[in-house]
Design an enzyme around this catalytic site. Sequence first.
Site, mmCIF file in Angstrom:
data_model
loop_
_atom_site.group_PDB
_atom_site.id
_atom_site.type_symbol
_atom_site.label_atom_id
_atom_site.label_comp_id
_atom_site.label_asym_id
_atom_site.label_seq_id
_atom_site.Cartn_x
_atom_site.Cartn_y
_atom_site.Cartn_z
ATOM 1 C CG HIS A 84 16.561 -6.001 -7.642
ATOM 2 N ND1 HIS A 84 15.460 -5.561 -8.347
ATOM 3 C CD2 HIS A 84 16.317 -5.700 -6.341
ATOM 4 C CE1 HIS A 84 14.589 -5.032 -7.511
ATOM 5 N NE2 HIS A 84 15.085 -5.102 -6.283
ATOM 6 C CG ASP A 163 5.742 -9.645 -8.610
ATOM 7 O OD1 ASP A 163 5.882 -9.676 -7.380
ATOM 8 O OD2 ASP A 163 6.088 -8.677 -9.317
ATOM 9 N NE ARG A 170 4.888 -7.033 -1.288
ATOM 10 C CZ ARG A 170 6.040 -6.829 -1.920
ATOM 11 N NH1 ARG A 170 6.224 -7.297 -3.148
ATOM 12 N NH2 ARG A 170 7.001 -6.151 -1.339
ATOM 13 C CB SER A 185 8.180 -9.303 -5.243
ATOM 14 O OG SER A 185 7.993 -8.371 -6.290
ATOM 15 C CE LYS A 189 9.511 -8.393 -9.885
ATOM 16 N NZ LYS A 189 8.899 -7.097 -9.533
#
Length: 456
Positions: A84, A163, A170, A185, A189
Amino acid sequence: MPSIVDLIRKKRDGGQLTDEEIKFFIESVTTKRMQDCQIGAMLMAIWQQGMVAAEIRTLTLEMMVSGEVMRWPDDWKGLMVDKHSTGGVGDKVSLVLAPALAACGCKVPMISGRGLAHTGGTLDKLESIPGFSVQQSADQIRTILASVGCCIVGQTEMLVPADRVLYALRDATSTVDSLPLITGSIISKKGAESLTALVLDVKFGRAALYKDLQSAKQLAQLLMEAGNSLGIRTGAVLSRMDGTIGRCVGNSLEVIESLETLKGNGPDDLMELVTTLGGMLLEMTNLAPGLSEGRKQIYEAVIGGAALSKFEAMMTSQGVANQTARTLCSTHTDYYSVLRKSDHQLELKTLTDGVVVGVDGLVLAQVLQKLGAGRSKAGEPINHSVGAELLVSPGQTVQKGVSWLRIHFEDPAPGPDQINLLQKSLTVGNNNHREAEHVCTLVAEILQPQRDIISN
């Protein structure tokens, strides 16, 4: 169990929520028992008061199990990996890294996102390839992983539904930068992917969410703690994000640069990130005895063509016509016979002699976004052909009047103010400018899952 209003009040007043209270909150979000205004109030309370490590762990876990959790065949055990990135300018790492990892024996169920504001999205880049489908069911993902070893897809409807609700609110409640909410978040995932190992590319600098190393490290450590608490071996790289990654910014252009990298012609900074992130994952899955050997395996997979073959197979598995995929992956090809080319190109010239110190990637990305390469809010269309190519490199000596940037645009055309901003984004120093001669690596620090730090 207290009422929803009691929960909001408790967090607003600085109280620590119990595991049961957090579970109730997430269930209420998922089942729509909570009104949007109540969810927004809770998000603001979390933003103001923060959360301790135990609360963040439970929040992440409950978000993860709010929907489907992926299940994999037993013989894939120990091989499931992903990465990520917190977002950068010209960040095309995933397009090279996923097939390289697959070529090294990993299974890579890479669930990516779309671009928003100045940050580009991996899904948008791939959708510039005609026929590429990022929407795949869980069964389709398993099929692609079985035959190819990697896929790059969007979040499925059944994956972490909590999420999806929280993320949208958000944005609407200005709580995007809350560390506990960011952590929940991202890691929920990745947890729903049932990973063995995860590596995080947490960026800092002018073109990043966090401007300094220390703030980025704080986020990285929270993310690592949450990942490791779910049983995922989680490491992180802290990388500089001042200029651009590679020389191309914009969806079609970044696909071209990724393909050139997979053909062995990649820029050094992109290859540094790909080999470091990939090497860490190979080490974490015991496919390499150490980081150095892991880097070498990833490098050889890219340079030797094995990763390119995996990318071609991934394209065809995700909807791209065989001939289209072959054309893009052939050694000498006209990329624009497949990809959309912008109607117009404009080259900017250097305004002085000297040595290139760098380019402000944030300014470049913001201008390109307004020209159609990015979006201001979720769901807006983008123009895949809009982008820019850097024609100079840091440390390069240039004469006044040399082309340093090629802009690809359609409608709208860049205006005088935007041209002026772009010209100011280039820093050219005198020939004695020592900073220009010292080209920094992008990787600043490596944080291993065991929390020991290796500095670069």
